[in-house]
Design a protein around this motif. Structure first.
Motif, PDB file in Angstrom:
ATOM      1  N   ASP A 151       9.655  10.476  10.314  1.00 13.19           N
ATOM      2  CA  ASP A 151       8.421   9.743  10.034  1.00 13.19           C
ATOM      3  C   ASP A 151       8.295   8.477  10.887  1.00 13.19           C
ATOM      4  OD1 ASP A 151       7.365  11.475   8.174  1.00 13.19           O
ATOM      5  OD2 ASP A 151       8.432  10.577   6.502  1.00 13.19           O
TER       6      ASP A 151
ATOM      7  N   VAL B 130       0.866  -1.186   0.000  1.00 13.11           N
ATOM      8  CA  VAL B 130       0.000   0.000   0.000  1.00 13.11           C
ATOM      9  C   VAL B 130       0.899   1.230   0.000  1.00 13.11           C
ATOM     10  CG1 VAL B 130      -1.836   1.244   1.190  1.00 13.11           C
ATOM     11  CG2 VAL B 130      -1.762  -1.260   1.289  1.00 13.11           C
ATOM     12  N   ASN B 131       0.836   1.999  -1.079  1.00 15.62           N
ATOM     13  CA  ASN B 131       1.658   3.197  -1.152  1.00 15.62           C
ATOM     14  C   ASN B 131       0.981   4.259  -2.007  1.00 15.62           C
ATOM     15  OD1 ASN B 131       2.260   2.698  -3.945  1.00 15.62           O
ATOM     16  ND2 ASN B 131       3.821   1.232  -3.307  1.00 15.62           N
ATOM     17  N   SER B 132       1.669   5.391  -2.164  1.00 20.01           N
ATOM     18  CA  SER B 132       1.090   6.546  -2.836  1.00 20.01           C
ATOM     19  C   SER B 132       0.923   6.351  -4.331  1.00 20.01           C
ATOM     20  CB  SER B 132       1.964   7.782  -2.583  1.00 20.01           C
ATOM     21  OG  SER B 132       3.298   7.535  -3.009  1.00 20.01           O
TER      22      SER B 132
ATOM     23  N   GLN C 197      -6.633   2.112  -3.633  1.00 18.96           N
ATOM     24  CA  GLN C 197      -6.416   2.160  -2.190  1.00 18.96           C
ATOM     25  C   GLN C 197      -7.645   1.678  -1.436  1.00 18.96           C
ATOM     26  OE1 GLN C 197      -4.476   5.528  -0.415  1.00 18.96           O
ATOM     27  NE2 GLN C 197      -3.452   6.101  -2.313  1.00 18.96           N
TER      28      GLN C 197
ATOM     29  N   ALA D 125       3.998  -1.259   3.953  1.00 19.94           N
ATOM     30  CA  ALA D 125       3.677   0.157   3.864  1.00 19.94           C
ATOM     31  C   ALA D 125       4.824   0.974   4.444  1.00 19.94           C
ATOM     32  CB  ALA D 125       2.373   0.478   4.610  1.00 19.94           C
TER      33      ALA D 125
ATOM     34  N   ASP E 259      -2.822   7.718   8.262  1.00 18.89           N
ATOM     35  CA  ASP E 259      -4.094   7.599   7.545  1.00 18.89           C
ATOM     36  C   ASP E 259      -5.069   6.807   8.426  1.00 18.89           C
ATOM     37  OD1 ASP E 259      -6.233   6.956   5.903  1.00 18.89           O
ATOM     38  OD2 ASP E 259      -4.992   6.484   4.158  1.00 18.89           O
TER      39      ASP E 259
ATOM     40  N   PHE F  57      -6.548   3.595   7.010  1.00 19.23           N
ATOM     41  CA  PHE F  57      -5.586   2.492   6.977  1.00 19.23           C
ATOM     42  C   PHE F  57      -5.499   1.831   8.347  1.00 19.23           C
ATOM     43  CE2 PHE F  57      -1.004   1.095   7.073  1.00 19.23           C
ATOM     44  CZ  PHE F  57      -1.135   0.074   6.133  1.00 19.23           C
TER      45      PHE F  57
ATOM     46  N   GLU G   2       4.807   6.621   7.209  1.00 20.17           N
ATOM     47  CA  GLU G   2       3.865   7.743   7.137  1.00 20.17           C
ATOM     48  C   GLU G   2       2.446   7.304   6.807  1.00 20.17           C
ATOM     49  OE1 GLU G   2       6.749   8.075   3.548  1.00 20.17           O
ATOM     50  OE2 GLU G   2       6.820   7.513   5.654  1.00 20.17           O
ATOM     51  N   ARG G   3       2.274   6.095   6.279  1.00 25.38           N
ATOM     52  CA  ARG G   3       0.933   5.581   5.998  1.00 25.38           C
ATOM     53  C   ARG G   3       0.126   5.430   7.291  1.00 25.38           C
ATOM     54  NH1 ARG G   3      -2.114   5.732   1.737  1.00 25.38           N
ATOM     55  NH2 ARG G   3      -0.095   5.758   0.677  1.00 25.38           N
TER      56      ARG G   3
ATOM     57  N   GLN H   5      -2.431  12.352  12.692  1.00 21.22           N
ATOM     58  CA  GLN H   5      -2.620  11.641  11.435  1.00 21.22           C
ATOM     59  C   GLN H   5      -2.885  12.650  10.316  1.00 21.22           C
ATOM     60  OE1 GLN H   5      -5.895   9.045  12.175  1.00 21.22           O
ATOM     61  NE2 GLN H   5      -4.869   7.932  13.823  1.00 21.22           N
TER      62      GLN H   5
END
Length: 816
Positions: free
Chosen positions: A211, A145-147, A154, A171, A178, A181, A174-175, A468
């Protein structure tokens, strides 16, 4: 459990009693003096140096899964101990050198444990490589799961996670900012969080990343997962910092850092040219793949090109390359299409190329831990490999300058804090790091990541708290027939403020809404979800960093200064340790292991010290002798003629840098004596003087420099082609030895000129040497030129410099 070896002793937490599982204690708590932290950092901690448990002590499922899913028949040293701890649910720090098989220690247990395993790693490319290399049966149950995923992708990924369809989720840290998530991970029953490159969470690690501070704050939202922190290198101080950063006591398991197939060596050189000559020799003699680590993008490009000019297959790798070019260069190296990669230190993290036969560090890295990690990428197949460190006396000061350039100081922190305040509404600021970086008073290249690092430092100091990530705004509308809730005062206040009570569609900025309702952004998000039958979220803006501004403590500046000072001191200490390693008369394996908290016996022959071939640091007398090797600082008419002849006989046009390298016989010259008769013709002249000679020949029309060409090529003009020694007589030095003492009147004039230079440099905002060097001013004091033409005969005073400064200098000399 019966399959475990006898339970290892749980070590005392380095901070004293076990910390809570909430946010980590502040690294700047005023009650902890810097010397207390240093004492805690340096205190050796016992660690579990545990071999692989005997098969009868392992969970009986481990070896069948190892064989059936991963295709291995046995575990490597250290893997079994980590796997046993993970299956027992113990919070663990595993320090395992490169090539020890760290990934298996969580991938295999993930297949045996209930629920989902979350793997946090700093680089998307690293995670993508790990997922792609998984056995097919495991890859089907894994998700990255990434940008790069679209919004719909997503949402689909989060739905799969929440439904428990995924065993391994990869991941970036920084995820964890969210909320959606975190909710999916909670619903999945996440039982294990793996923190790869765990040294990144320690302030004292060689690659501290703010991070990573997100991790301990997010864990309560996931549930009560156990932790496996993994790193290839961790000193006892860094290990303490990892435990402190995570706020948990950790069982520590360390696989031995000693690898008998790696030959470690260090070589001292007088200058860069000697380094390059040695590098070329290594790359020509060695067979097989090699990595050359260099400090800059320019070095990566130039040295890769130099190797290719010597018919050595090489490609550059650095962050400044186009993304596709960088990926293709990596693929070429991995497939063996390019034998050598010349790279900045970003290359290699997580890259699984087993047959790297040599690694050369063209300049020492910033720490022993970094060197151990980077050099450990050699010989992962267990076959012999070389790890070579090249050192010059100037490298230490270069590393310190680099560290000072990259560190964030108090004025920069104030700029970051001011940029945050400009965007705040009440106590909330939702900020774009890129926008903050553009507002900083630094060069574009120097501004990279300053905002992110600055926010991390301000967070540690208690001036802000990072929450977050949240959407900067939302577009909302009332659902038809929705009935407004009247018993929720927060919801009523929000409806009235946003005008949603009257229907229609509105765009709501998150920070403004939180300030009006008096809630945190996460609470606002929960409020909207609780009333989704009344209000529809039509669109969300980009998710950005959400910061809460805290009341500034009275001693905020002092706290920040203390952190900056400690960080600088620690950086200098790490750099000094690298040079201690280069100069050591002990076994290099022993020194590396001791630095990482392990005691081993001397290697007995797999390092240059034990082999008796170590070239230790030269004495100061040797350095002085080397630096006094005769090299002229004056150039003559004959040198000018030689330069014109060199340009005339070039096999192809080149820029000034290439021309200087050719004429001085530099090892970096891509054209050698077999192709250019002028190779080394001015090897007895310092490079700076040859550079100045070319500038002067350009200024006076003997050479032409094509500034419109990408490489600013040098060409011979008609005047230069026809020039004779008589035409260039003015290029002979006038006034004898430029270093001879000045007489009384000459010294007084020199002092007057030096005072003018300081004033002019201050006015122009440049260092004094940019205006004129001392040798140039001494020559002016001796010769007392009265006209621009006479000034132009002095070495260093080309046409441009005379035009810029001539009137002011002549006013001094004529009036003295």
């Amino acid at each position: 459990p019966p399959y475990l070896a006898p339970s290892p002793v749980v070590l005392p937490h380095p901070c004293g009693p076990p910390c809570s599982r909430g946010a980590p204690p502040s690294l700047l708590a005023p009650s902890k003096a810097p010397e207390d932290r240093r004492a805690r950092q340096d205190r050796p901690e016992p660690e579990i140096l545990q071999p692989t448990p005997d098969p009868e002590h392992l969970d009986p499922r481990v070896l069948p899964v190892l064989h059936e899913l991963f295709g291995y028949d046995a575990l490597r040293p250290g893997q079994g101990a980590v796997i046993a701890n993970v299956l027992a649910g113990r919070d663990t720090l595993a320090t395992m050198p490169t090539g020890a098989g760290k990934s298996l220690t969580f991938q295999l247990p993930a297949m045996l444990r209930e629920g989902t395993t979350l793997v946090l790693s700093p680089l998307i490319a690293l995670m993508a490589d790990q997922v792609a290399s998984l056995p097919p049966a495991i890859r089907e149950q894994s998700l990255l799961v990434n940008s790069t995923l679209s919004r719909s992708q997503q949402q689909e990924a989060l739905a799969r996670i929440a439904a428990g369809e995924v065993k391994l989720v990869y991941a970036a840290p920084e995820r964890l900012r969210d909320a959606a998530f975190l909710d999916a991970l909670h619903d999945a029953g996440t039982g294990l969080v793996v923190i790869d490159e765990a040294h990144c969470i320690s302030l004292w690690g060689h690659d501290f990343r703010p991070d990573y501070l997100t991790i301990p704050r997010a864990l309560p939202a996931i549930g009560t997962p156990s932790i496996l922190a993994i790193t290839a290198t961790a000193t006892p101080g860094v290990a303490n910092g990892i435990a402190e950063g995570l706020g948990r006591p950790l069982d520590r398991i360390r696989a031995s850092v000693f690898r008998s197939n790696l030959f470690y060596e260090a070589h001292h050189h007088a200058n860069r040219d000697q380094k390059i000559a040695h590098l070329l020799d290594i790359c020509q003699r060695e067979r097989g793949a090699g990595i050359v680590y260099v400090p800059s993008r320019n070095d990566a490009e130039n040295l890769a090109g130099l190797l290719r000019s010597r018919r050595i297959s090489a490609v550059p790798y650095h962050a400044g390359l186009d993304k596709e070019v960088r990926a293709e260069n990596q693929r070429a190296f991995m497939r063996g299409q390019a034998r050598i990669v010349v790279a900045t230190v970003a290359f290699g993290m997580g890259i699984n190329k087993a047959d790297v036969r040599f690694i050369v560090h063209f300049r020492p890295p910033m720490s022993i831990a970094a060197y151990a990690q980077e050099s450990g990428r050699a010989g992962r197949d267990g076959k012999p490999a070389r790890c070579v460190l090249l050192v010059t006396n100037s490298d230490r000061s270069s590393l310190r300058r680099l560290a000072h350039r990259d560190e964030i100081d108090l004025p920069m922190l104030r700029q970051v804090y001011a940029a945050i305040q400009r965007q705040k509404v009440d106590r909330w600021a939702i900020v774009d790091f890129a926008a903050i970086e553009q507002s900083l008073d630094v060069d574009e290249d120097d501004g990279r990541d300053r905002a992110r690092i600055g926010v991390g430092v301000l967070d540690q100091a208690g001036l802000i708290a990072r929450h977050q990530d949240v959407p900067v705004d939302r577009t909302l509308s009332r659902r038809p027939g929705g009935t407004a809730t009247t018993d929720d005062p927060d919801w009523t206040r929000f409806l009235d403020w946003s005008d949603l009570a009257d229907g229609g569609m509105v765009r709501v900025r998150t920070a403004n809404a939180c300030a009006e309702v008096g809630c945190a952004p996460a609470e606002l998000e929960a409020l909207l979800l609780a009333h989704e039958d009344e209000v529809e979220i039509r669109q969300e803006g980009p998710r950005l960093a959400c910061l809460e501004l805290k009341p500034a403590p009275a001693d905020a500046a002092g706290l920040l200064q203390a952190l900056i000072a400690r960080t600088r001191e620690e950086t200098h200490r790490r750099i000094d340790e690298v040079f201690d390693y280069a100069d050591t008369r002990q076994c290099r394996h022993v020194v590396l292991a001791a630095h990482l908290g392990e005691q081993i016996a001397p290697c007995g022959g797999v390092c240059d010290v034990c082999r008796g071939h170590a070239a230790h640091a030269p004495s100061q007398e040797t350095v002085s002798a080397a630096s006094s090797t005769p090299q002229r600082r004056n150039t003559t008419a004959a040198d000018a003629l030689a330069a014109l002849e060199a340009v005339r006989t070039l096999p192809y046009p080149m820029g000034k840098t290439g021309l200087v390298r050719l004429m001085t016989g530099s090892a970096e010259s891509r054209v050698r004596a077999d192709r250019a008769p002028s190779f080394g013709v001015l090897q007895d002249v310092v490079k700076a003087r040859v550079d100045a000679l070319i500038d002067k020949l350009v200024d006076e029309g003997y050479l032409f420099r094509d500034l419109d060409h990408e490489f600013k090529l040098i060409h011979l003009t008609e005047r230069g082609a026809a020039a004779t020694a008589a035409d260039l007589a003015a290029y002979d030095p006038v006034g004898g030895d430029e270093h001879a003492p000045l007489d009384g009147s000459e010294a007084a004039l020199f002092d007057r000129l030096a005072a003018w230079r300081s004033e002019r440099a201050s006015r122009d905002g440049v260092p004094p040497y940019v205006v004129a060097h001392d040798t140039m001013l001494r020559a002016v004091a001796r010769q007392r030129p009265g006209t621009p033409a006479e000034l132009g005969t002095i070495s260093g005073f080309g046409g441009k410099r005379v035009a810029k400064y001539g009137d002011e200098i002549l006013a001094i000399t004529n009036g003295f």
